[in-house]
Write a protein that holds these residues in place. Sequence first.
Motif, mmCIF file in Angstrom:
data_model
loop_
_atom_site.group_PDB
_atom_site.id
_atom_site.type_symbol
_atom_site.label_atom_id
_atom_site.label_comp_id
_atom_site.label_asym_id
_atom_site.label_seq_id
_atom_site.Cartn_x
_atom_site.Cartn_y
_atom_site.Cartn_z
ATOM 1 N N MET A 1 0.839 -1.174 0.000
ATOM 2 C CA MET A 1 0.000 0.000 0.000
ATOM 3 C C MET A 1 0.885 1.238 0.000
ATOM 4 S SD MET A 1 -2.521 1.419 2.995
ATOM 5 C CE MET A 1 -1.213 1.990 4.061
ATOM 6 N N PRO A 2 1.074 1.865 -1.156
ATOM 7 C CA PRO A 2 1.826 3.111 -1.176
ATOM 8 C C PRO A 2 1.066 4.217 -0.438
ATOM 9 C CG PRO A 2 1.728 2.145 -3.370
ATOM 10 C CD PRO A 2 0.776 1.390 -2.506
ATOM 11 N N LEU A 3 1.792 4.955 0.394
ATOM 12 C CA LEU A 3 1.223 6.083 1.133
ATOM 13 C C LEU A 3 2.061 7.309 0.808
ATOM 14 C CD1 LEU A 3 -0.652 7.351 3.248
ATOM 15 C CD2 LEU A 3 0.900 6.491 5.003
ATOM 16 N N VAL A 4 1.435 8.298 0.194
ATOM 17 C CA VAL A 4 2.132 9.497 -0.258
ATOM 18 C C VAL A 4 1.642 10.686 0.549
ATOM 19 C CG1 VAL A 4 2.564 10.999 -2.241
ATOM 20 C CG2 VAL A 4 2.229 8.536 -2.592
ATOM 21 N N HIS A 5 2.580 11.457 1.096
ATOM 22 C CA HIS A 5 2.257 12.693 1.800
ATOM 23 C C HIS A 5 2.722 13.860 0.933
ATOM 24 C CE1 HIS A 5 1.188 11.172 5.861
ATOM 25 N NE2 HIS A 5 1.881 10.133 5.441
ATOM 26 N N ILE A 6 1.837 14.806 0.699
ATOM 27 C CA ILE A 6 2.173 15.987 -0.085
ATOM 28 C C ILE A 6 1.885 17.210 0.766
ATOM 29 C CG2 ILE A 6 1.691 17.335 -2.160
ATOM 30 C CD1 ILE A 6 0.809 14.703 -3.499
ATOM 31 N N ASP A 7 2.921 18.006 1.032
ATOM 32 C CA ASP A 7 2.778 19.262 1.763
ATOM 33 C C ASP A 7 2.819 20.402 0.761
ATOM 34 O OD1 ASP A 7 2.828 18.053 4.343
ATOM 35 O OD2 ASP A 7 5.005 17.927 4.234
ATOM 36 N N LEU A 8 1.855 21.305 0.842
ATOM 37 C CA LEU A 8 1.841 22.448 -0.051
ATOM 38 C C LEU A 8 1.137 23.616 0.608
ATOM 39 C CD1 LEU A 8 -0.773 21.796 -2.862
ATOM 40 C CD2 LEU A 8 -0.495 20.299 -0.936
ATOM 41 N N ILE A 9 1.439 24.803 0.109
ATOM 42 C CA ILE A 9 0.806 26.004 0.635
ATOM 43 C C ILE A 9 -0.621 26.063 0.100
ATOM 44 C CG2 ILE A 9 0.869 28.535 0.613
ATOM 45 C CD1 ILE A 9 3.910 28.330 0.491
ATOM 46 N N GLU A 10 -1.533 26.478 0.957
ATOM 47 C CA GLU A 10 -2.943 26.567 0.571
ATOM 48 C C GLU A 10 -3.128 27.504 -0.610
ATOM 49 O OE1 GLU A 10 -5.098 28.214 3.882
ATOM 50 O OE2 GLU A 10 -4.023 30.099 3.777
ATOM 51 N N GLY A 11 -4.266 27.356 -1.275
ATOM 52 C CA GLY A 11 -4.600 28.287 -2.331
ATOM 53 C C GLY A 11 -4.986 27.634 -3.652
ATOM 54 N N ARG A 12 -4.872 26.322 -3.740
ATOM 55 C CA ARG A 12 -5.270 25.651 -4.977
ATOM 56 C C ARG A 12 -6.741 25.264 -4.913
ATOM 57 N NH1 ARG A 12 -0.241 25.350 -3.466
ATOM 58 N NH2 ARG A 12 1.346 25.434 -5.086
ATOM 59 N N SER A 13 -7.365 25.232 -6.063
ATOM 60 C CA SER A 13 -8.784 24.877 -6.121
ATOM 61 C C SER A 13 -8.959 23.367 -5.927
ATOM 62 C CB SER A 13 -9.372 25.281 -7.473
ATOM 63 O OG SER A 13 -8.833 24.458 -8.506
ATOM 64 N N ALA A 14 -10.180 22.977 -5.633
ATOM 65 C CA ALA A 14 -10.499 21.557 -5.504
ATOM 66 C C ALA A 14 -10.204 20.834 -6.817
ATOM 67 C CB ALA A 14 -11.952 21.375 -5.098
ATOM 68 N N GLU A 15 -10.455 21.501 -7.935
ATOM 69 C CA GLU A 15 -10.176 20.901 -9.243
ATOM 70 C C GLU A 15 -8.681 20.658 -9.438
ATOM 71 O OE1 GLU A 15 -11.910 23.762 -11.865
ATOM 72 O OE2 GLU A 15 -13.953 23.127 -11.409
ATOM 73 N N GLN A 16 -7.859 21.620 -9.039
ATOM 74 C CA GLN A 16 -6.406 21.455 -9.158
ATOM 75 C C GLN A 16 -5.908 20.309 -8.279
ATOM 76 O OE1 GLN A 16 -5.551 25.590 -8.132
ATOM 77 N NE2 GLN A 16 -4.435 25.797 -10.076
ATOM 78 N N LEU A 17 -6.409 20.247 -7.050
ATOM 79 C CA LEU A 17 -5.996 19.179 -6.141
ATOM 80 C C LEU A 17 -6.437 17.817 -6.663
ATOM 81 C CD1 LEU A 17 -6.765 20.894 -2.720
ATOM 82 C CD2 LEU A 17 -4.512 20.581 -3.782
ATOM 83 N N SER A 18 -7.649 17.760 -7.191
ATOM 84 C CA SER A 18 -8.166 16.507 -7.741
ATOM 85 C C SER A 18 -7.299 16.018 -8.898
ATOM 86 C CB SER A 18 -9.607 16.703 -8.196
ATOM 87 O OG SER A 18 -10.112 15.516 -8.755
ATOM 88 N N LYS A 19 -6.963 16.914 -9.804
ATOM 89 C CA LYS A 19 -6.120 16.556 -10.945
ATOM 90 C C LYS A 19 -4.747 16.097 -10.470
ATOM 91 C CE LYS A 19 -5.282 16.385 -15.384
ATOM 92 N NZ LYS A 19 -5.848 15.319 -16.198
ATOM 93 N N MET A 20 -4.198 16.772 -9.474
ATOM 94 C CA MET A 20 -2.888 16.414 -8.954
ATOM 95 C C MET A 20 -2.900 14.992 -8.377
ATOM 96 S SD MET A 20 -0.499 18.227 -6.047
ATOM 97 C CE MET A 20 -1.701 17.934 -4.749
ATOM 98 N N VAL A 21 -3.898 14.672 -7.551
ATOM 99 C CA VAL A 21 -3.906 13.335 -6.956
ATOM 100 C C VAL A 21 -4.163 12.254 -8.001
ATOM 101 C CG1 VAL A 21 -4.435 14.133 -4.627
ATOM 102 C CG2 VAL A 21 -6.304 13.446 -6.113
ATOM 103 N N GLU A 22 -4.937 12.578 -9.043
ATOM 104 C CA GLU A 22 -5.126 11.617 -10.134
ATOM 105 C C GLU A 22 -3.788 11.306 -10.805
ATOM 106 O OE1 GLU A 22 -7.978 13.036 -12.974
ATOM 107 O OE2 GLU A 22 -9.545 13.247 -11.452
ATOM 108 N N GLU A 23 -3.020 12.352 -11.099
ATOM 109 C CA GLU A 23 -1.756 12.166 -11.808
ATOM 110 C C GLU A 23 -0.691 11.525 -10.923
ATOM 111 O OE1 GLU A 23 -0.585 15.706 -13.932
ATOM 112 O OE2 GLU A 23 -2.520 15.818 -14.947
ATOM 113 N N VAL A 24 -0.673 11.869 -9.636
ATOM 114 C CA VAL A 24 0.270 11.219 -8.717
ATOM 115 C C VAL A 24 -0.077 9.739 -8.590
ATOM 116 C CG1 VAL A 24 1.048 11.107 -6.311
ATOM 117 C CG2 VAL A 24 0.881 13.316 -7.459
#
Length: 61
Positions: A1-24
């Motif tokens: 079970m791969p577990l990925v932690h991503i730390d980032l500064i707030e400010g991205r839209s839900a759409e951007q975050l969704s696309k990011m997790v899909e691609e990761v």
Amino acid sequence: MPLVHIDLIEGRSAEQLSKMVEEVTAAIVKNTGAPAEHVHIVLNEMKKEHYSVGGVLKSAE
């Protein structure tokens, strides 16, 4: 079970975050062979007041 932690500064839209997790997830699946349903991603969004580079808070920029 791969577990990925991503730390980032707030400010991205839900759409951007969704696309990011899909691609990761796709990259993890491609490179490890793990099924997508076993890839877990934790997003930690930090306030700009809680992150600094070179002694300057990101909120001061």
